[in-house]
Enzyme design. Structure first.
Site, PDB file in Angstrom:
ATOM      1  CB  SER A   1      76.397 -75.667 -52.420  1.00 20.62           C
ATOM      2  OG  SER A   1      75.868 -76.553 -52.526  1.00 20.62           O
TER       3      SER A   1
ATOM      4  CB  CYS B   1      68.669 -76.341 -54.458  1.00 21.77           C
ATOM      5  SG  CYS B   1      69.243 -77.979 -54.677  1.00 21.77           S
ATOM      6  CG  ASP B   2      72.748 -75.172 -52.096  1.00 21.39           C
ATOM      7  OD1 ASP B   2      72.840 -76.951 -52.362  1.00 21.39           O
ATOM      8  OD2 ASP B   2      73.582 -74.228 -52.771  1.00 21.39           O
ATOM      9  CB  VAL B   3      67.965 -73.630 -47.723  1.00 20.04           C
ATOM     10  CG1 VAL B   3      68.737 -72.037 -47.986  1.00 20.04           C
ATOM     11  CG2 VAL B   3      66.558 -73.911 -48.299  1.00 20.04           C
ATOM     12  CB  VAL B   4      65.658 -78.204 -48.419  1.00 21.41           C
ATOM     13  CG1 VAL B   4      64.494 -77.101 -48.439  1.00 21.41           C
ATOM     14  CG2 VAL B   4      65.794 -78.321 -50.231  1.00 21.41           C
TER      15      VAL B   4
END
Lengths: 482, 97
Positions: A451, A410-413
């Site tokens: 996050s 999720c957060d990394v994209v």
């Protein structure tokens, strides 16, 4: 003490060790390097045994066997998803061992140690035992025995500062005392350090765990090096220093990958930002809200309540997109690991390759719970590791790719990392999945990731959401591609 | 006792060597690398064993024994798990083993 033969032997051992570490370029060579490093430590141990007359062998040999067998058994049996917590436990064991050795030496050497050795010794005690308690907390978090999210005590910073002052004062008092007072102050110092390790670690959680783990790794090396100073063993100093430095460099690499500095990870500055994220969701521009609703529709199309219009089943939609695609980039995240879906991802990847598509994997530097964890999980699932690509290599390729398949990430994209300010992930480099012609997201839900920042990628018109258990969804996808 | 200058020197050399070595390790090997350096920190077993070279009073033997168990666990377990991990990395053409 100058013994040139001995010095040469020690230098040789260090060179062998460095040679071993330098083999870490490819997995195959790395395996060789690991054995070389183990050999170097075996030689170091042999040198010590040869030089010193050891007594108490009746105790030494059995305890060494117990430690060896335990270490080996656990290492052989642990699953790859639990590697980070095993590393934390091993790390804690090393830190505690260094602490015990330094402690015995300081107690025995009472009154005869030079001031410099005393200072190194106090420092070694503190680092060793704090590494131990910090690692135990980290292992507990990684194993889900302690709440994974950061635990912030009231006046957390003040408590930590008070403990640091306590450690410092105990060291000063120990330095000017002798006899039983010496022992008491050493114990005080140890107790404060033990508490400091817990208070320090408990505030760190989730996405910051990779940083904590490599930092603790550095700590156990430093504890070993300081222990080497106290007992006067150069090999111990050199090996410990190498670990301390390499751990610290890896910590920096992790921080850079997240665009955070070490201080903000460890002092929880990020946490001050976190609350500002929640209202951000409700203050979206109207257009975005509409998009969100649309995305939710396509995502939750399996709900019969939404079947009014010609809402296409996202599975059918995703299947069509993937079938048409020439090139696919798969982006695995920790959610994939939690769903035990790595074998299914790799199976789907192989299937797509058989269908003549160009399949690559993009791995974000902080995916997983320790640096490089995702690579190991995929390797366990027997991925062809030459297909794994780092962020800097793969990012320019998204624009010419047909499908980006996001599994449990999720957060990394999340494009919000680049588009918004004042969020925990602002400024973090991301995988540019959104630039691909189509995006298929397989995730448990469309809620924000760790996050707490809503993922704007999910609202893109070219994104198809397949919500639910990743393992199930991947199986369905594979089946419908047949 | 050891010369403090030597200690500082060792740290400086280790820093430079560490920087040169670690910064060139590819990201996919970071976990095995960390697990191996973690095993190397089990080098403290040297110190633990040295406690047995002194006139063995009970205090040293008990704490020293505990330190040997812990350090051996760290050392052996660390190298074993690193080896296991690296053995899993495969490419289509050739096995990594």
């Amino acid at each position: 003490m100058t013994n040139w033969g001995g010095l040469v032997a020690e230098f040789g051992i260090i060179l062998i060790l460095i040679f071993g570490i330098s083999r870490f370029r490819t997995p195959r060579e790395g395996r060789f390097g690991n054995l070389i490093a183990a050999l170097a430590l075996g030689l170091a141990l042999a040198l010590v045994v040869r030089r010193h007359h050891l007594t108490g062998l009746g105790v030494l040999v059995p305890v060494a066997v117990v430690g060896t067998v335990l270490g080996w058994l656990v290492a052989e049996r642990v699953s790859m998803i639990r590697i980070p917590s095993l590393v934390a436990i091993q790390n804690g064991a090393g830190g505690l061992a260094s602490f015990l050795v330094s402690f015995v030496e300081l107690v025995r050497g009472a009154g005869q140690l030079s001031p410099a050795v005393q200072v190194f010794g106090f420092f070694g005690l503190a680092v060793g035992v704090a590494t131990f308690s910090g690692s135990m907390v980290a292992a507990g978090k990684l194993d889900n025995r302690i709440r994974q999210t950061p635990v912030v005590l009231p006046r957390h910073g003040t408590i930590l500062t008070a403990l640091a002052v306590g450690i410092f004062l105990s060291a000063v008092m120990a330095g000017v005392s002798s006899g039983s007072a010496w022992l008491i102050f050493l114990l005080c110092l140890s107790a404060f350090s033990l508490a400091a390790g817990v208070v320090f670690s408990i505030r760190i959680g989730g996405a910051d765990m990779p940083v904590l783990i490599s930092f603790l790794n550095s700590g156990s090396g430093l504890a070993a090096a300081l222990c080497g100073v106290v007992i006067g063993n150069r090999l111990l100093v050199a090996c410990g220093a190498t670990v301390a430095v390499s751990g610290f460099i890896l910590t920096q690499v992790m921080c850079r990958a997240m665009n955070r500095n070490l201080l903000s990870v460890f002092t929880g500055i990020k946490l001050k930002h976190a609350p500002s994220v929640v209202p951000a969701e409700s203050t979206l521009p109207p257009g975005a809200t509409a998009d969100l609703a649309a995305a939710a529709d396509s995502g939750a199309a399996s709900d019969s309540a939404l079947s009014s219009d010609e809402v296409v089943d996202p599975l059918v939609c995703a299947t069509e997109i993937i079938r048409e695609a020439q090139s696919v980039i798969i982006i695995p995240g920790y959610g994939m690991a939690l769903a035990h879906a790595a074998p299914d991802v790799v199976a789907l990847g192989s299937r797509l390759e058989e269908m003549g598509k160009n399949v690559r994997y993009a791995v974000h530097p902080v995916a997983g719970r320790m640096p490089g964890h995702m690579h190991v999980l995929l390797a366990e699932a027997e991925v062809d590791y030459s297909k794994l690509h780092e962020m800097s290599v793969i990012n320019p390729l998204f624009a010419e790719t047909d499908v980006a398949l996001v599994v449990g990430a999720c957060d990394v994209v999340n494009p919000a990392a680049a588009e918004t300010e004042d969020t925990p992930i602002s400024g973090m480099p991301i995988l540019l999945a959104g630039e691909a012609r189509h995006v298929v997201v397989i995730n448990l839900d469309d809620k924000p990731g760790y996050s707490g920042v809503p993922n704007t990628l999910y609202r893109n018109p070219n994104t198809v959401m397949l919500l639910g258990d990743a393992k199930e969804r991947l199986k369905q996808l594979s089946a419908s591609l047949e | 006792m050891m010369d403090i200058v030597l200690v500082v020197l060792v740290f400086v050399v280790a820093s430079v060597a560490g920087y040169l070595l670690i910064s060139r390790v590819p990201q996919q090997l970071h976990t095995p690398l960390m697990s191996m350096t973690n095993a190397i920190s089990g080098v403290t077993i040297i110190g633990a064993v040295l406690l047995f070279s002194l006139d063995g009073d009970v205090f040293s033997l008990v704490l020293g024994g505990a330190a040997v168990v812990l350090a051996a666990f760290n050392l052996v377990g660390g190298f074993a798990i690193t080896n296991r991990m690296l053995a899993m990395f495969r490419t289509k053409d050739r096995d990594a083993g």
